[in-house]
Design an enzyme around this catalytic site. Structure first.
Site, mmCIF file in Angstrom:
data_model
loop_
_atom_site.group_PDB
_atom_site.id
_atom_site.type_symbol
_atom_site.label_atom_id
_atom_site.label_comp_id
_atom_site.label_asym_id
_atom_site.label_seq_id
_atom_site.Cartn_x
_atom_site.Cartn_y
_atom_site.Cartn_z
ATOM 1 N N GLY A 113 44.183 11.329 58.898
ATOM 2 C CA GLY A 113 45.037 12.396 58.371
ATOM 3 C C GLY A 113 45.545 13.289 59.493
ATOM 4 O O GLY A 113 46.746 13.578 59.590
ATOM 5 N N HIS A 114 44.656 13.700 60.377
ATOM 6 C CA HIS A 114 45.052 14.519 61.528
ATOM 7 C C HIS A 114 46.077 13.770 62.387
ATOM 8 O O HIS A 114 47.072 14.334 62.836
ATOM 9 C CB HIS A 114 43.846 14.839 62.417
ATOM 10 C CG HIS A 114 42.804 15.712 61.784
ATOM 11 N ND1 HIS A 114 41.525 15.270 61.532
ATOM 12 C CD2 HIS A 114 42.835 17.010 61.372
ATOM 13 C CE1 HIS A 114 40.813 16.259 61.000
ATOM 14 N NE2 HIS A 114 41.577 17.314 60.887
ATOM 15 N N SER A 146 37.305 16.014 57.262
ATOM 16 C CA SER A 146 36.175 16.020 58.203
ATOM 17 C C SER A 146 34.878 16.237 57.445
ATOM 18 O O SER A 146 33.818 15.756 57.846
ATOM 19 C CB SER A 146 36.352 17.126 59.239
ATOM 20 O OG SER A 146 37.604 16.997 59.882
ATOM 21 N N ARG A 147 34.950 16.964 56.337
ATOM 22 C CA ARG A 147 33.740 17.293 55.574
ATOM 23 C C ARG A 147 33.201 16.097 54.786
ATOM 24 O O ARG A 147 32.076 16.165 54.285
ATOM 25 C CB ARG A 147 34.004 18.469 54.634
ATOM 26 C CG ARG A 147 34.152 19.798 55.361
ATOM 27 C CD ARG A 147 34.168 20.977 54.394
ATOM 28 N NE ARG A 147 34.031 22.258 55.079
ATOM 29 C CZ ARG A 147 35.050 23.048 55.427
ATOM 30 N NH1 ARG A 147 36.286 22.699 55.158
ATOM 31 N NH2 ARG A 147 34.825 24.198 56.053
ATOM 32 N N MET A 197 40.688 21.566 63.353
ATOM 33 C CA MET A 197 39.316 21.967 63.689
ATOM 34 C C MET A 197 38.541 20.774 64.241
ATOM 35 O O MET A 197 37.303 20.831 64.360
ATOM 36 C CB MET A 197 38.604 22.538 62.463
ATOM 37 C CG MET A 197 39.305 23.793 61.929
ATOM 38 S SD MET A 197 38.225 24.878 60.975
ATOM 39 C CE MET A 197 37.774 23.805 59.616
ATOM 40 N N GLY A 198 39.239 19.694 64.576
ATOM 41 C CA GLY A 198 38.588 18.550 65.204
ATOM 42 C C GLY A 198 37.879 17.633 64.228
ATOM 43 O O GLY A 198 38.101 17.692 63.026
ATOM 44 N N VAL A 207 46.730 11.850 53.629
ATOM 45 C CA VAL A 207 46.249 10.505 53.959
ATOM 46 C C VAL A 207 44.927 10.299 53.235
ATOM 47 O O VAL A 207 44.039 11.155 53.295
ATOM 48 C CB VAL A 207 46.095 10.324 55.478
ATOM 49 C CG1 VAL A 207 45.510 8.953 55.802
ATOM 50 C CG2 VAL A 207 47.440 10.517 56.171
ATOM 51 N N LEU A 244 38.354 14.360 64.250
ATOM 52 C CA LEU A 244 39.649 13.819 63.826
ATOM 53 C C LEU A 244 39.538 12.548 62.997
ATOM 54 O O LEU A 244 38.706 11.685 63.261
ATOM 55 C CB LEU A 244 40.512 13.529 65.067
ATOM 56 C CG LEU A 244 40.796 14.732 65.981
ATOM 57 C CD1 LEU A 244 41.649 14.285 67.167
ATOM 58 C CD2 LEU A 244 41.469 15.869 65.212
HETATM 59 P P1 AMP Z 1 41.367 20.735 59.594
HETATM 60 O O1 AMP Z 1 40.887 20.090 60.846
HETATM 61 O O2 AMP Z 1 40.588 20.355 58.378
HETATM 62 O O3 AMP Z 1 41.550 22.220 59.742
HETATM 63 O O4 AMP Z 1 42.820 20.162 59.336
HETATM 64 C C1 AMP Z 1 43.817 20.260 60.323
HETATM 65 C C2 AMP Z 1 45.141 19.852 59.727
HETATM 66 O O5 AMP Z 1 45.051 18.511 59.247
HETATM 67 C C3 AMP Z 1 45.550 20.711 58.525
HETATM 68 O O6 AMP Z 1 46.949 20.949 58.575
HETATM 69 C C4 AMP Z 1 45.169 19.840 57.357
HETATM 70 O O7 AMP Z 1 45.923 20.096 56.192
HETATM 71 C C5 AMP Z 1 45.472 18.459 57.906
HETATM 72 N N1 AMP Z 1 44.747 17.421 57.169
HETATM 73 C C6 AMP Z 1 43.428 17.413 56.860
HETATM 74 N N2 AMP Z 1 43.120 16.332 56.116
HETATM 75 C C7 AMP Z 1 44.280 15.648 55.932
HETATM 76 C C8 AMP Z 1 44.628 14.446 55.234
HETATM 77 N N3 AMP Z 1 43.719 13.730 54.566
HETATM 78 N N4 AMP Z 1 45.917 14.048 55.280
HETATM 79 C C9 AMP Z 1 46.848 14.764 55.951
HETATM 80 N N5 AMP Z 1 46.582 15.904 56.621
HETATM 81 C C10 AMP Z 1 45.322 16.343 56.611
#
Ligand code: AMP
Length: 305
Positions: free
Chosen positions: A54-55, A207-208, A48-49, A197, A51
């Site tokens: 982790g992403h 992101s939050r 969802m951007g 991560v 970034l």
């Molecule tokens: P989101 O943008 O929050 O929808 O996350 C997109 C992808 O990144 C999803 O597969 C999440 O599980 C992964 N993600 C989000 N935060 C982390 C993190 N801290 N470490 C690893 N992957 C993450």
């Protein structure tokens, strides 16, 4: 003589950063077809951007899993947000995301407008997990959330037909449901799940986290600390899930933090267990101010591998 400077278009920003930005399904299909013709493997990282590292670790993982080209989708999917959730204020910064995605080696970013993903409005056919696996934890706190997630991921699989798609352990229930969807519907894609991560002090990147004030940021550590302390209890010999569950909950019940759930569950079925063992899932959710945070760990360590 006066000169007028024109701000660069977002496509120019992308090109300068070294990544292709597309907005339509047709462009994605053409990009994928061209590479498939040449025998290349395609990796997909749905996001969802906004970034963070982790992403970006997921892009790296896609490459390690044999993807010659890694594509990323950036789409804040309205279908997975409840009516009182943070859809409107969810953080967005496409120019910065393009820079970061490019640095991590992403070849293509697909950032569609909502009307491109849902051209007929509300979809009439969606993917719904059963209550057993989709109704507890985040599915209990966020009714309809996983219907939105699975539907958009199924669409992205249909659009990209990726060889491999990578998701984060951070959203363990989401990753589990996606793996189950792929198995139950025989979708031809390999699903990888990459470790969480964390910030240096242990907070899971999200992101939050940008919503958190300085005080809230300090309180938010209660989640990862509680997981860590509960893991230590387990390593010291405690196997009774009720005791571990209470420890998880109590570890989060500090000023400024409102625990939502603390689960000790089977990592694949997500059903609560009576006794913890290697590979058992510890999962927590809590509100810190207005921000809802989640975190998890697999026993005995903070990551399965
Ligand atoms: P989101 O943008 O929050 O929808 O996350 C997109 C992808 O990144 C999803 O597969 C999440 O599980 C992964 N993600 C989000 N935060 C982390 C993190 N801290 N470490 C690893 N992957 C993450």
């Amino acid at each position: 003589m006066s000169t007028t400077s024109v701000a660069p278009s977002i496509e120019q920003v992308a090109a300068e950063a070294g990544v292709t930005l597309v907005r339509t399904v047709a462009e994605v299909r053409a990009w994928v077809a061209e590479r498939r013709r040449d025998g290349f493997r395609i990796g997909l990282v749905p996001t969802m951007g906004y970034l963070h590292a982790g992403h970006l670790s997921l892009v790296e993982r896609a490459r390690e899993s044999g993807a010659d080209f890694v594509a990323m989708s950036i789409f804040v999917n309205p279908l997975q947000f409840g009516p009182s959730e943070d859809l409107d204020r969810y953080p967005r910064n496409l120019p910065r995301d393009l820079e970061r995605a490019a640095e991590a080696g992403t070849a293509l970013v697909f950032a569609p407008p909502v009307g491109e993903m849902y051209p007929r409005g509300e979809p009439r056919v969606t993917i719904v997990p059963d209550e057993e696996i989709g109704g507890r934890m985040d599915g209990g706190s966020r009714p309809g959330h996983f219907r939105g997630v699975l539907t958009v991921v199924a669409k992205l699989f249909g659009i990209f037909t990726p060889d491999v798609a990578v998701f984060g352990q951070k959203d363990w229930q989401q990753a589990t449901l996606i793996r189950r969807m792929v198995a139950d519907l025989d979708l031809p894609v390999q699903v990888d799940v990459a470790p969480i991560v964390r910030e240096e002090d242990g907070l899971a990147m999200s992101s939050r986290n940008v919503y958190l004030s300085k005080e809230e940021r300090a309180s938010a550590l209660a989640l990862s600390r509680s997981l860590e302390r509960t893991r230590e209890l387990y390593e010291a010999g405690e196997r009774d899930a009720a005791v571990l569950r209470a420890a998880l909950w109590n570890g989060m019940a500090v000023p400024g933090v409102e625990p939502e759930y603390a689960e000790v569950a089977d990592a694949d079925t997500l059903a609560p267990v009576e006794w913890a063992a290697r590979g058992t899932l510890l999962a927590v959710a809590a509100r810190v101010g207005r921000t809802r945070l989640i975190d998890n760990a697999l026993l005995p360590g903070l990551s399965r591998d």
